[in-house]
Design a protein around this motif. Structure first.
Motif: not given
Length: 112
Positions: A9-12, A79-80, A88-89, A103-108
């Motif tokens: 469960k992710l918050v946009l 961000r998610l 960060t998307i 597909t979201c390419f993201a970075r944590e």
């Protein structure tokens, strides 16, 4: 069978500028909704920040498809959030030919 398991469960969230009371603006995050997703990590790396070392880990996050322009469709400036974790998307693309998933390419980035 597509093999996608939307179990997180992710918050946009979207960025917005709010007045800081001194004539400038501060960045705040507005909740756009909740998405269920599949989060897959990539290979991490370490980099120097301003006063801290950050561990940067790339992720591929798969969510249900949404039409271009829809509020619930993630964008690169969004961000998610998964509890205290923030992704960060960087880019968004269709996961499959029918655009049932994105597909979201993201970075944590995590302080070390």
């Amino acid at each position: 069978m597509n093999g996608v398991r939307l179990s997180r469960k992710l918050v946009l969230e979207a960025p917005q500028n709010v007045a800081d009371g001194a004539g400038g603006f501060a960045r705040a995050w507005a909740v756009l909704g909740t998405l269920w997703g599949e989060v897959s990590p990539g290979a991490g790396r370490e980099m120097a920040g301003v006063e801290v070392v950050l561990a940067s880990v790339p992720y591929k996050i798969t969510v249900r498809g949404a039409a271009v322009g829809a509020v619930r469709r993630p964008k690169p400036e969004h961000r998610l959030r998964d509890g205290a974790r923030v992704f960060t998307i960087l880019a968004v693309t269709e996961h499959d030919q029918d655009a049932r998933y994105l597909t979201c390419f993201a970075r944590e980035e995590v302080p070390t």
